[in-house]
Design a protein around this motif. Structure first.
Motif, PDB file in Angstrom:
ATOM      1  N   GLY A  64      15.396   0.998 -32.396  1.00 44.55           N
ATOM      2  CA  GLY A  64      14.898  -0.232 -32.985  1.00 44.55           C
ATOM      3  C   GLY A  64      13.474  -0.445 -32.512  1.00 44.55           C
ATOM      4  N   HIS A  66      12.228  -3.156 -30.783  1.00 42.28           N
ATOM      5  CA  HIS A  66      12.049  -3.870 -29.519  1.00 42.28           C
ATOM      6  C   HIS A  66      11.984  -2.874 -28.364  1.00 42.28           C
ATOM      7  N   GLN A  69      15.267  -1.661 -27.099  1.00 41.64           N
ATOM      8  CA  GLN A  69      16.145  -0.926 -28.011  1.00 41.64           C
ATOM      9  C   GLN A  69      15.877   0.564 -27.848  1.00 41.64           C
ATOM     10  N   TYR A 127      19.778  -2.630 -24.344  1.00 42.74           N
ATOM     11  CA  TYR A 127      19.790  -3.587 -25.459  1.00 42.74           C
ATOM     12  C   TYR A 127      19.020  -4.838 -25.064  1.00 42.74           C
ATOM     13  N   ARG A 128      18.741  -5.674 -26.045  1.00 47.93           N
ATOM     14  CA  ARG A 128      17.996  -6.911 -25.806  1.00 47.93           C
ATOM     15  C   ARG A 128      18.849  -7.910 -25.012  1.00 47.93           C
ATOM     16  N   GLU A 140      24.505  -6.793 -32.390  1.00 47.83           N
ATOM     17  CA  GLU A 140      23.643  -6.174 -33.389  1.00 47.83           C
ATOM     18  C   GLU A 140      23.041  -4.888 -32.849  1.00 47.83           C
ATOM     19  N   ASP A 141      22.669  -4.892 -31.566  1.00 52.90           N
ATOM     20  CA  ASP A 141      22.071  -3.701 -30.977  1.00 52.90           C
ATOM     21  C   ASP A 141      23.093  -2.577 -30.835  1.00 52.90           C
TER      22      ASP A 141
END
Length: 328
Positions: A64, A66, A69, A127-128, A140-141
């Protein structure tokens, strides 16, 4: 390194005694107790890592945009060459507000490294975090990392149809939500296309280890601030946002693992989650429907941190049980 089956059997007698003392009071100072466990296992994990120079690791691959991510892929050369391997996608914990895929260069690298040593392609996911990325960002991640894995694991020797999700603590909550929360399945309005919908096929299975399956901010929950940061200030939303609320929606092979000495309530939440899934699958079986395998395991003498920190330290009881679950 000598493989042992006895819980904590690869630790010194003095360290095992200390584990026994802090176990019943684990929740009184989870930070200090966690640090002690990490320090106890790091030398063992470091020795195993040094003894395995052939393991190939590709780090910080983006799934992703970010900066968090990112994921690491662990694979043995023979696994890459042979192909068709099971894939383990590991999601670390951290009370929703902290945690890294590699705490000190060994923990949590130890989990994917051990699975890679067993012939799997193993992926370590970052992950975030809340409060920057509140509910449902973590799940979502997980979905986005799974989509990345489906697209890319073949070049590492993995089988995209045989991806198993393994989540610890908050990571277990994110895995469970990605599999069952109707807000995420499907993710039609999210920035990621849903990889958990009917097409392509769902993950081959999931393992929830000491997972935070109920959002609570009870007075004796030491991680209540993290729960509030991730799930929001409105406690009236917690029941519906908890993975437990959607447990019966999960329709993949599932294994639930808890430690004997947990962060407060996580063992009870794990048992309740298992029971709800079991009841749903029993109803389905009674109606003549085919149901997916379901397992529950308590790791005696282990605590919330050692239940994952012990991987690749010589003790193989949990790892062997998970592999048997994958291959059943």
């Amino acid at each position: 390194m000598r493989a042992v089956q006895e819980p904590l059997g690869n630790l010194s007698g003095e360290t095992r005694e200390h584990f026994a003392r802090i176990g019943p009071v684990w929740g009184s100072d989870i930070n200090a107790h966690r640090d002690f466990v990490v320090q106890a296992y790091t030398p063992l994990v470091a020795a195993a890592s040094a003894a395995d120079p052939a393991c190939e690791i590709e780090r910080d691959l983006a799934y992703g945009s970010h900066e968090r991510q990112r994921l690491d892929v662990f694979v043995q050369p023979e696994t890459r060459a042979k192909g068709g391997a099971d894939v383990v996608l590991f999601v670390h914990g951290g009370a929703f507000v902290r945690g890294r895929k590699s705490v000190n260069g060994f923990i949590y690298d130890n989990v994917p490294r051990w699975f890679a040593r067993q012939g799997c392609v193993a992926i370590n996911v970052e992950y975030r975090l809340a409060p920057e990325a509140p509910y449902p960002a973590g799940a979502e991640d997980v979905a986005a990392a799974l989509a990345w894995a489906r697209e890319h694991v073949a070049r590492f020797g993995g089988d995209a149809r045989r991806i198993f999700l393994v989540g610890h603590s908050a990571g277990g909550a994110h895995v469970a939500a990605a599999l069952g929360d109707p807000l995420l399945v499907p993710l039609s309005a999210a920035p990621f296309a849903s990889p958990l919908d009917a097409s392509p096929a769902p993950p081959a299975g999931a393992v929830l280890i000491s997972a935070r399956l109920v959002a609570d901010v009870l007075p004796d929950n030491p991680n209540a601030p993290g729960v509030r940061a991730y799930f929001g200030a409105d406690e009236a939303q917690y029941a519906q946002r908890s993975p437990l609320a959607h447990a019966e929606r999960i329709d993949v092979p599932l294994m639930v693992v808890v430690a004997e000495f947990e962060n407060p309530y996580l063992d009870a939440y794990g048992a309740a989650f298992f029971a709800r899934v079991a009841e749903a699958r029993q109803r389905a079986a009674s109606a003549g429907e085919r149901t997916q395998p379901l397992r529950f395991m308590q790791m005696a003498r282990h605590n919330h941190t050692s239940v994952v920190a012990h991987f690749d330290s010589g003790e193989t009881l949990l790892g062997d049980a998970i592999l048997a679950f994958f291959r059943a």
